[in-house]
Design a protein around this motif. Structure first.
Motif, PDB file in Angstrom:
ATOM      1  N   SER A  34       0.803  -1.214   0.000  1.00 44.32           N
ATOM      2  CA  SER A  34       0.000   0.000   0.000  1.00 44.32           C
ATOM      3  C   SER A  34       0.843   1.274   0.000  1.00 44.32           C
ATOM      4  CB  SER A  34      -0.960   0.014   1.190  1.00 44.32           C
ATOM      5  OG  SER A  34      -0.251   0.013   2.411  1.00 44.32           O
ATOM      6  N   GLU A  67      -2.340   2.642  -5.476  1.00 45.72           N
ATOM      7  CA  GLU A  67      -2.805   2.943  -6.838  1.00 45.72           C
ATOM      8  C   GLU A  67      -1.735   2.654  -7.889  1.00 45.72           C
ATOM      9  OE1 GLU A  67      -4.989   6.566  -7.492  1.00 45.72           O
ATOM     10  OE2 GLU A  67      -5.896   6.442  -5.514  1.00 45.72           O
ATOM     11  N   GLN A  70      -1.744  -1.062  -8.427  1.00 39.49           N
ATOM     12  CA  GLN A  70      -2.955  -1.461  -9.138  1.00 39.49           C
ATOM     13  C   GLN A  70      -2.856  -1.122 -10.620  1.00 39.49           C
ATOM     14  OE1 GLN A  70      -6.650  -0.277  -7.170  1.00 39.49           O
ATOM     15  NE2 GLN A  70      -5.621  -0.444  -5.196  1.00 39.49           N
ATOM     16  N   GLY A  86      -7.647  -2.930  -2.069  1.00 43.26           N
ATOM     17  CA  GLY A  86      -7.232  -1.537  -1.926  1.00 43.26           C
ATOM     18  C   GLY A  86      -6.367  -1.386  -0.683  1.00 43.26           C
TER      19      GLY A  86
END
Length: 97
Positions: A34, A67, A70, A86
């Motif tokens: 993350s 992000e 991802q 997430g």
């Protein structure tokens, strides 16, 4: 992991995962990416390997992904193959008085 996950840093992740694969009592694995700001093909390959090794050992795998992670996974076409979540919700410490 924090920062970039590429050819220069992927060994840090692989080293941690090697210990998990060697253990007999692991049933769940969470990889927290993350706070990763960039992930290159070496990071993607490590995640694909993790999926296969965890499946072979009946280990539940989840990957918390920033992000940028991802986006890299989606751009590679692996988004249907990697168990991405997430970023985890970070709770702030309560303030005292």
């Amino acid at each position: 992991m924090r920062g970039e996950l590429d050819m220069a840093t992927v060994r840090i992740l692989e080293s941690g995962l090697d210990g998990v694969y060697a253990a007999d009592d692991v049933t769940d694995l969470v990889i927290d990416l993350s706070e990763v700001s960039f992930m290159g093909s070496w990071g993607l390959a490590t995640l694909v390997t993790a999926v296969g090794k965890c499946a072979g050992r009946s280990i539940f795998l989840a990957v918390y992904a920033s992000e940028p992670v991802q986006r890299a996974v989606k751009a590679s076409g692996l988004d249907g193959h990697l168990p991405l979540r997430g970023p985890p919700v970070r709770r702030r410490a309560a303030r005292s008085g």
